[in-house]
Design a protein around this motif. Structure first.
Motif, PDB file in Angstrom:
ATOM      1  N   LEU A 113     -23.099  41.024   9.674  1.00 51.75           N
ATOM      2  CA  LEU A 113     -23.774  39.894   9.038  1.00 51.75           C
ATOM      3  C   LEU A 113     -24.299  38.918  10.094  1.00 51.75           C
ATOM      4  N   THR A 114     -23.435  38.532  11.033  1.00 47.24           N
ATOM      5  CA  THR A 114     -23.849  37.597  12.083  1.00 47.24           C
ATOM      6  C   THR A 114     -24.944  38.204  12.950  1.00 47.24           C
ATOM      7  N   PHE A 115     -24.774  39.467  13.261  1.00 50.73           N
ATOM      8  CA  PHE A 115     -25.737  40.169  14.105  1.00 50.73           C
ATOM      9  C   PHE A 115     -27.128  40.151  13.465  1.00 50.73           C
ATOM     10  N   ALA A 116     -27.197  40.594  12.215  1.00 49.04           N
ATOM     11  CA  ALA A 116     -28.494  40.693  11.543  1.00 49.04           C
ATOM     12  C   ALA A 116     -29.130  39.325  11.333  1.00 49.04           C
ATOM     13  N   ALA A 117     -28.305  38.334  11.011  1.00 44.12           N
ATOM     14  CA  ALA A 117     -28.844  37.019  10.667  1.00 44.12           C
ATOM     15  C   ALA A 117     -29.440  36.294  11.869  1.00 44.12           C
ATOM     16  N   LEU A 118     -28.897  36.535  13.066  1.00 44.04           N
ATOM     17  CA  LEU A 118     -29.295  35.735  14.224  1.00 44.04           C
ATOM     18  C   LEU A 118     -30.341  36.384  15.125  1.00 44.04           C
ATOM     19  N   ILE A 119     -30.666  37.659  14.894  1.00 42.36           N
ATOM     20  CA  ILE A 119     -31.668  38.318  15.738  1.00 42.36           C
ATOM     21  C   ILE A 119     -32.996  37.563  15.768  1.00 42.36           C
ATOM     22  N   PRO A 120     -33.497  37.052  14.616  1.00 46.54           N
ATOM     23  CA  PRO A 120     -34.787  36.350  14.670  1.00 46.54           C
ATOM     24  C   PRO A 120     -34.816  35.161  15.626  1.00 46.54           C
ATOM     25  N   LEU A 121     -33.655  34.602  15.970  1.00 50.44           N
ATOM     26  CA  LEU A 121     -33.606  33.473  16.901  1.00 50.44           C
ATOM     27  C   LEU A 121     -33.900  33.879  18.344  1.00 50.44           C
ATOM     28  N   SER A 122     -33.811  35.180  18.643  1.00 50.62           N
ATOM     29  CA  SER A 122     -33.913  35.632  20.032  1.00 50.62           C
ATOM     30  C   SER A 122     -35.261  35.282  20.651  1.00 50.62           C
ATOM     31  N   GLY A 123     -36.335  35.403  19.881  1.00 42.74           N
ATOM     32  CA  GLY A 123     -37.664  35.106  20.420  1.00 42.74           C
ATOM     33  C   GLY A 123     -37.798  33.659  20.856  1.00 42.74           C
ATOM     34  N   TRP A 124     -37.349  32.720  20.004  1.00 42.92           N
ATOM     35  CA  TRP A 124     -37.470  31.299  20.337  1.00 42.92           C
ATOM     36  C   TRP A 124     -36.571  30.944  21.514  1.00 42.92           C
ATOM     37  N   LEU A 125     -35.360  31.484  21.539  1.00 40.71           N
ATOM     38  CA  LEU A 125     -34.422  31.165  22.625  1.00 40.71           C
ATOM     39  C   LEU A 125     -34.949  31.635  23.975  1.00 40.71           C
ATOM     40  N   THR A 126     -35.558  32.814  24.015  1.00 40.91           N
ATOM     41  CA  THR A 126     -36.080  33.311  25.291  1.00 40.91           C
ATOM     42  C   THR A 126     -37.280  32.495  25.751  1.00 40.91           C
ATOM     43  N   ARG A 127     -38.079  32.022  24.806  1.00 43.14           N
ATOM     44  CA  ARG A 127     -39.199  31.161  25.196  1.00 43.14           C
ATOM     45  C   ARG A 127     -38.685  29.831  25.758  1.00 43.14           C
ATOM     46  N   ARG A 128     -37.614  29.333  25.164  1.00 44.10           N
ATOM     47  CA  ARG A 128     -37.099  28.020  25.558  1.00 44.10           C
ATOM     48  C   ARG A 128     -36.290  28.071  26.848  1.00 44.10           C
ATOM     49  N   TRP A 129     -35.427  29.076  26.995  1.00 36.74           N
ATOM     50  CA  TRP A 129     -34.501  29.105  28.122  1.00 36.74           C
ATOM     51  C   TRP A 129     -34.794  30.208  29.131  1.00 36.74           C
ATOM     52  N   GLY A 130     -35.623  31.179  28.759  1.00 32.83           N
ATOM     53  CA  GLY A 130     -35.902  32.297  29.658  1.00 32.83           C
ATOM     54  C   GLY A 130     -35.019  33.494  29.342  1.00 32.83           C
TER      55      GLY A 130
ATOM     56  N   GLY B 286     -24.086  39.942  20.355  1.00 31.14           N
ATOM     57  CA  GLY B 286     -24.855  41.162  20.132  1.00 31.14           C
ATOM     58  C   GLY B 286     -26.263  40.897  19.644  1.00 31.14           C
ATOM     59  N   ALA B 287     -26.425  39.849  18.832  1.00 32.79           N
ATOM     60  CA  ALA B 287     -27.746  39.521  18.289  1.00 32.79           C
ATOM     61  C   ALA B 287     -28.724  39.131  19.383  1.00 32.79           C
ATOM     62  N   MET B 288     -28.213  38.621  20.503  1.00 35.63           N
ATOM     63  CA  MET B 288     -29.079  38.237  21.623  1.00 35.63           C
ATOM     64  C   MET B 288     -29.133  39.330  22.693  1.00 35.63           C
ATOM     65  N   MET B 289     -28.066  40.107  22.830  1.00 37.23           N
ATOM     66  CA  MET B 289     -27.914  41.005  23.973  1.00 37.23           C
ATOM     67  C   MET B 289     -28.983  42.103  24.018  1.00 37.23           C
ATOM     68  N   VAL B 290     -29.037  42.947  22.998  1.00 36.39           N
ATOM     69  CA  VAL B 290     -29.972  44.076  23.040  1.00 36.39           C
ATOM     70  C   VAL B 290     -31.417  43.658  22.772  1.00 36.39           C
ATOM     71  N   PRO B 291     -31.704  42.806  21.756  1.00 31.28           N
ATOM     72  CA  PRO B 291     -33.102  42.393  21.588  1.00 31.28           C
ATOM     73  C   PRO B 291     -33.690  41.721  22.830  1.00 31.28           C
ATOM     74  N   VAL B 292     -32.926  40.840  23.463  1.00 32.12           N
ATOM     75  CA  VAL B 292     -33.428  40.173  24.666  1.00 32.12           C
ATOM     76  C   VAL B 292     -33.511  41.168  25.825  1.00 32.12           C
ATOM     77  N   GLY B 293     -32.528  42.053  25.927  1.00 29.37           N
ATOM     78  CA  GLY B 293     -32.575  43.074  26.971  1.00 29.37           C
ATOM     79  C   GLY B 293     -33.788  43.971  26.819  1.00 29.37           C
ATOM     80  N   ARG B 294     -34.077  44.347  25.595  1.00 33.49           N
ATOM     81  CA  ARG B 294     -35.255  45.184  25.355  1.00 33.49           C
ATOM     82  C   ARG B 294     -36.537  44.433  25.697  1.00 33.49           C
ATOM     83  N   LEU B 295     -36.552  43.137  25.425  1.00 28.01           N
ATOM     84  CA  LEU B 295     -37.714  42.315  25.763  1.00 28.01           C
ATOM     85  C   LEU B 295     -37.912  42.259  27.276  1.00 28.01           C
ATOM     86  N   ILE B 296     -36.828  42.211  28.024  1.00 29.69           N
ATOM     87  CA  ILE B 296     -36.905  42.217  29.493  1.00 29.69           C
ATOM     88  C   ILE B 296     -37.578  43.497  29.980  1.00 29.69           C
ATOM     89  N   VAL B 297     -37.203  44.624  29.379  1.00 32.73           N
ATOM     90  CA  VAL B 297     -37.778  45.910  29.775  1.00 32.73           C
ATOM     91  C   VAL B 297     -39.252  45.989  29.379  1.00 32.73           C
TER      92      VAL B 297
END
Length: 471
Positions: free
Chosen positions: A54-71, A110-121
């Motif tokens: 539940l936490t994983f699925a709910a928070l994935i959409p935040l990954s895009g904004w967080l990476t723009r804000r913090w890198g 987990g919600a930040m780890m793989v989506p952000v990692g994939r974005l790095i690649v």
């Protein structure tokens, strides 16, 4: 050729993906022992699984904004650290509430780890390298659901359930160390203010849908509660969609779905993820509950899915380069549909070699199709749109993986009454026959999606040799 740093990053993200997927599925096998250890019912242990998903699925959409804000580097490193620390907390938990709290924290990491990692690649990759890079990233996610039941059984038999979480600690430390050395600092942006209404609507809708899936898969299902939760969650997601399309600075820009290849990947790939997750869940139940096989024999046969996944990997990229995404997706999803229907017709008397061969074919089909879907999703996405496309794709695939067990359970329950419509006398196997036929229909619907793709879909990431190029 892919340069070494990009290949290393892809393998790093692949390792994180495996760790995350394994953590989401391994608990099921150990539920009875965990329940006795924590002095709760086995049903209550379901919350340990659901809280993470539940936490994983709910928070994935935040990954895009967080990476723009913090890198990407700080977010990725923080995600690995949080996931690893939460794994230690899970291993040390002595009560159910503490364990659930640690699983929620794990879900956040987990919600930040793989989506952000994939974005790095993806962010630093050439389009021509995208296919091979995605092949590296995808296979661990395919392997984890297959390995998890056997790994969970071995750990709980020869050690104790905290070790299921303890194995993440050395893996997390290694991942953090490698990421610290590999991942460069990227310039941060100044994104618009966080879309708080979008966060509330999206997270509540996705979380509610995940919880509804848990309710539908529960052994003592309350149809009224489950249906009401699903309806409310769907309404929240509809409101979220309307808001995200109308607001000037949305949490996730849904307008990127105008890209046909991304849209086809999200729609077709999501349905296919359900089939991919449901197969390894239903097969052991069929083998053990109907064929009366031992857990070891059942697990050994299901591992042929993994053999198919790995065995076809070297040929996946050449196949896509030679024939293109549309033909490969049509054939692989059609083969998966036929194989699922055939698994439903297996009996205890079927030669073991034939059963293993059929399971192997499902592994080949799932590996080829998911690699193709994961790659074609980003083939036409511009660099500035990548964070939104990545968040949408990751959310859709994760939701589908989470829904797979619920779909399997509902299909199996429907197999009882629907089994009377099949020829012959209904038996214990009939419900499984119906369930696998339903999965075959899911895969056929994905075939239709693939047929509707343009014949040149994904051409920008293909490397067609002159010998086979069109005159």
């Amino acid at each position: 050729m892919i340069d070494k740093p990009h290949r290393s990053k892809a393998l790093l993200v692949a390792g994180c993906f495996f760790m995350e997927m394994l953590d989401g599925t391994i608990v099921t096998t150990a539920a009875p022992r965990m329940a006795r250890s924590l002095h709760v019912s086995s049903a209550a242990i379901g919350l340990v699984i659901t809280s993470f998903l539940l936490t994983f699925a709910a928070l994935i959409p935040l990954s895009g904004w967080l990476t723009r804000r913090w890198g990407t580097r700080p977010v990725f490193l923080t995600a690995i650290a949080v996931f690893t620390a939460a794994s230690l907390g899970c291993a040390l938990s002595t009560t159910l509430p503490v364990l659930i709290a640690m699983r929620v924290l794990q879900g956040f990491g987990g919600a930040m780890m793989v989506p952000v990692g994939r974005l790095i690649v993806l962010a630093g990759a050439e389009k021509s390298d995208l296919m091979r890079l995605m092949a590296y990233i995808v296979w661990p996610g395919l392997m984890a659901p297959v390995v998890a039941p056997l790994a969970g059984g071995l750990i709980t038999t020869y050690a104790s359930w905290p070790w299921m979480f303890g194995i993440n600690i050395p893996l997390g430390v290694v991942a953090f160390t490698v990421a610290w050395r590999l991942v460069e600092t990227t310039p941060t942006q100044h994104p618009p203010r966080l879309d708080r209404l979008g966060v509330v609507l999206t997270c509540a809708g996705l979380g509610g849908l995940t919880y509804a899936a848990h309710l539908f898969s529960d052994a003592h299902i309350s149809w009224g509660t489950a249906t009401a939760t699903a309806v409310v969650s769907a309404a929240l997601l509809a409101a979220a969609t309307r808001h995200l399309l109308r607001t000037e600075a949305p949490l996730v820009n849904l307008r990127v779905l105008r890209i046909a290849t991304l849209r086809a990947s999200v729609s077709g790939g999501s349905l296919f993820w359900i089939v991919v997750g449901a197969g390894p869940f239903l097969m052991p139940l069929l083998f053990q509950n109907v064929f009366a096989w031992s857990a070891v024999k059942s697990g050994a046969v299901v591992l042929f899915i993994f053999v198919g996944n790995i065995g076809i990997k070297p040929a996946t990229t050449p196949l896509l380069n030679r024939f293109g995404f549309r033909p490969v997706l049509v054939v692989s999803t059609l083969v998966m549909a036929v194989a699922m229907a055939a698994v439903g017709l297996l009996t205890a008397g079927t030669p073991i070699v034939l059963t293993c061969a059929l399971v192997l074919v499902t592994g080949i089909a799932r590996s080829v199709a998911l690699t193709a879907f994961s790659t074609v999703a980003f083939s036409d996405v511009a660099p500035q749109e990548m964070p939104d496309a990545n968040a949408i794709s990751a959310t859709a695939f994760q939701m589908s993986a989470g829904l797979a067990i619920a779909v399997s359970t509902i299909a199996l329950r429907a197999g009882g009454p629907l089994g009377h419509l099949l020829p012959g006398t209904p038996s214990a196997r009939t419900a499984y026959t119906v369930a696998f036929l339903i999965l075959a229909l899911f895969s056929l619907s994905v075939t239709i999606t693939a047929l509707r793709m343009h014949r040149d879909a994904g051409a920008r990431v293909r490397s067609v040799r002159a010998a086979v190029a069109r005159p």
